[in-house]
Design a protein around this motif. Structure first.
Motif, mmCIF file in Angstrom:
data_model
loop_
_atom_site.group_PDB
_atom_site.id
_atom_site.type_symbol
_atom_site.label_atom_id
_atom_site.label_comp_id
_atom_site.label_asym_id
_atom_site.label_seq_id
_atom_site.Cartn_x
_atom_site.Cartn_y
_atom_site.Cartn_z
ATOM 1 N N THR A 1 100.578 48.765 47.582
ATOM 2 C CA THR A 1 100.767 50.192 47.859
ATOM 3 C C THR A 1 102.222 50.607 47.740
ATOM 4 O O THR A 1 102.556 51.773 47.869
ATOM 5 C CB THR A 1 100.242 50.552 49.257
ATOM 6 O OG1 THR A 1 100.792 49.618 50.193
ATOM 7 C CG2 THR A 1 98.732 50.476 49.292
ATOM 8 N N HIS A 2 103.097 49.648 47.481
ATOM 9 C CA HIS A 2 104.505 49.987 47.276
ATOM 10 C C HIS A 2 104.685 50.542 45.872
ATOM 11 O O HIS A 2 104.822 51.751 45.697
ATOM 12 C CB HIS A 2 105.370 48.739 47.509
ATOM 13 C CG HIS A 2 106.834 48.971 47.344
ATOM 14 N ND1 HIS A 2 107.647 48.072 46.720
ATOM 15 C CD2 HIS A 2 107.624 49.990 47.721
ATOM 16 C CE1 HIS A 2 108.881 48.525 46.731
ATOM 17 N NE2 HIS A 2 108.897 49.695 47.325
ATOM 18 N N LEU A 3 104.620 49.665 44.854
ATOM 19 C CA LEU A 3 104.794 50.174 43.494
ATOM 20 C C LEU A 3 103.750 49.641 42.525
ATOM 21 O O LEU A 3 103.949 49.666 41.307
ATOM 22 C CB LEU A 3 106.205 49.848 42.979
ATOM 23 C CG LEU A 3 107.320 50.664 43.651
ATOM 24 C CD1 LEU A 3 108.679 50.127 43.258
ATOM 25 C CD2 LEU A 3 107.236 52.141 43.296
ATOM 26 N N GLY A 4 102.645 49.163 43.049
ATOM 27 C CA GLY A 4 101.520 48.882 42.176
ATOM 28 C C GLY A 4 101.460 47.514 41.531
ATOM 29 O O GLY A 4 100.633 47.279 40.664
#
Lengths: 412, 164
Positions: B107-110
């Motif tokens: 959920t940070h950058l995928g």
């Protein structure tokens, strides 16, 4: 009209004693028009005015103290021309579709004669260009050459810098291998961290919710159409401004009269080009470009990492606490960019001397230190190739790895 | 005021201005005529809505309570101008009561998280985000838990729903 009378306060002028190769206007245009059988050179020159143009540029006065540091712009432009030519060649063999992109890059690299070399020039070119553009900007920064009346030369330069970063971001995806795919998944996700409009922006950049066929065609279109056109436009504007305002010269005027650009400065330029382009050719031959496995959205054996010059940003993301990533993704990069654009107006001191504009120099050092340390941290922390497979091994007794239930495609 | 207009009457000046204005308006129209459709064309994907689809994954009996299992499957999806068989990965976790389906996109950058069975954790290789075996974010930069897909069990088969 104003062009003729315009002359910056510190504009260098050649003293009449300076010897140039031939008189600049030995025979006036009117006189030459009367010549019945003009030489081809005169015939062309009367129509193009080309020799006058070339002459004017070769005689461009260089203030004393100008030297090696002023060769970087020429190096950068030459490297960009190389990118343009090798890019044109690569596009003859490249196909921007997920079905064929990876195969076409594989083909052009390993099967087409000189393919590895041409692609090597293009991919190493992007690295050498980033180094050259940063050095060029640092020179202008420390010399304070962006000060009145050269503010817009600097601003156009910053635009060119952004265009170059755009080139490298869009070009990175095109081989459609694992490295390309995952760097783009992460890189585009950065847009999604922007409050409110983030998601719409992400979909716009990707051409859909996921990185896919439309992302590839979109990036290709930017990479080969919009960005080159902008680069050419802004480069000409930059060169025009450089000539209009002339070279700024050293911070404290050096002793001696200005000398013409040709031959002294052009000779230095040529030496730097020899080494710069020599380095590029060496890299392309010694470290030929690789190609990883084709992009796989499910791939587990891959740790995404961006190109080295984006590593600083990547590391910054790591140190940001949860919920603060927008600081690293948007606020810091946007802040630095705005600071770069506004530099000529942030720096109010009349003097170009670094000692007379300490806070600007200090802020510059701080930014360089931050980016440099983060990049270094990223380079040092690059996991060795096999670090990940160990982790997979450790857990392999518990996870029936990819016990895939490969289902047939299901319609609705 | 331009010099050559000094000796002409005011009507001539306003006529000159008027024509300049019309040229300006036409130019604005030309810019609008190309930029407007251009922006709409480029932004067209923003209008595409995703639909959710139920997918049968596997027999319920193949996952035991307390177990976390990585499942790969593929779906025929429309990707721009072509239909492709796209591969997906999810993690199924079975507790005593139910089965949950966790999406591996950090959920940070995928980046794609890995499950480390020895630690009962999902770990992201990019920026070191850590999630527990239910996908709740425990440390590192991720701002929220891993996304879950709806699960249903019908006739001994595990189905999940996903948007494509």
């Amino acid at each position: 009209m104003s062009q003729k009378t315009y002359k910056p306060k510190d504009a260098p002028t050649l003293s009449p004693e300076v010897k140039v190769d031939e008189p600049r206007e030995a025979v006036s245009s009117e006189e030459r028009l009367q010549i019945e059988r003009p030489s081809l050179r005169d015939w062309m020159d009367l129509r193009l005015g080309w020799y006058g143009f070339v002459r004017k540029n070769l005689d461009e006065p260089m203030p004393a103290g100008v030297g090696w540091w002023q060769t970087l712009g020429n190096l950068l432009m030459t490297l960009l021309v190389f990118q343009f030519i090798t890019g044109f060649a690569l596009a003859m063999y490249y196909s921007p579709s997920p079905d064929s992109a990876h195969a076409s890059v594989k083909h052009l690299t390993y099967e087409v004669g000189l393919g590895s070399f041409i692609r090597g020039l293009h991919s190493w070119g992007s690295t050498v260009i980033v180094i050259a553009v940063v050095l060029h900007m640092l020179r202008v920064f420390f010399w304070g050459s962006y000060k009145k009346p050269r503010e817009l030369t600097w601003v156009v330069g910053v635009i060119i810098f952004q265009v170059i970063l755009g080139f490298s971001f869009t070009g990175y995806l095109l081989p459609w291998d694992q490295k390309a795919y995952w760097a783009t998944v992460v890189g585009t996700r950065i847009a999604a961290t922007i409050p409110v409009v983030g998601h719409a922006l992400l979909v716009f950049i990707r051409g859909g919710e996921e990185v896919g066929a439309l992302t590839l065609t979109r990036f290709y279109s930017f990479h080969v159409m919009l960005l080159p056109a902008s680069l050419i436009l802004f480069t000409f504007l930059h060169l025009y401004l450089v000539r209009r305002h002339h070279i700024a010269g050293p911070v404290t005027p050096a002793k001696g009269a200005p000398v013409p650009f040709y031959p002294n400065q052009l000779f230095k330029d040529a030496i730097v080009l020899l080494f710069g382009v020599g380095l590029l050719i060496y890299l392309a031959v010694a470290l030929p470009p690789g190609l990883e496995a084709i992009a796989d959205p499910t791939g587990t054996d891959f740790s995404p990492r961006p190109e080295w010059y984006f590593l600083g940003l990547y590391e910054l993301l790591k140190v940001m606490p949860s919920g603060w990533e927008v600081v690293a993704t948007v606020i810091i990069p946007t802040g630095i960019t705005i600071g770069m654009f506004a530099l000529p107006w942030l720096d109010r001191s009349k003097s170009r001397h670094p000692a007379k504009r300490q806070w600007i120099i200090m802020s510059g050092f701080a930014a360089i230190l931050l980016i440099g340390l983060m990049t270094l941290k990223g380079i040092l922390e690059t996991p060795p190739e096999h670090k990940k497979s160990e982790a997979t091994l450790a857990g392999s007794s518990d996870i029936p790895k990819a016990e895939a239930t490969q289902l047939e495609s299901l319609g609705e | 005021m331009p010099k050559d207009n000094l000796n002409q009457d005011n009507i001539e000046i306003s006529r000159r201005k008027m024509m300049g204005l019309v040229v300006g308006v036409i130019n604005l129209g030309l810019i609008g005529a190309i930029v407007g459709p251009m922006v709409g064309f480029a932004a067209a994907p923003l209008g595409n809505k995703r639909k959710s689809r139920w997918v049968e994954l596997m027999d319920e009996s193949r996952i035991k309570p307390g177990e976390v299992k990585e499942v790969n499957y593929s779906l025929l999806v429309v990707d721009g101008y072509h239909e492709v068989e796209q591969k997906f990965t999810v993690f199924l976790r079975r507790s005593e009561e139910d089965v949950i389906c966790i999406d591996p996109a950090c959920t940070h950058l995928g980046c794609r998280v890995d499950y480390h069975a020895d630690q009962h954790k999902f770990i992201c290789p990019c920026h070191g985000g850590v999630f527990d075996d239910e996908g709740t974010n425990k440390s590192g930069p991720p701002p929220k838990p891993l996304e879950r897909h709806p699960v249903k069990i019908e006739a001994g088969k595990i189905w999940i729903s996903r948007e494509v």
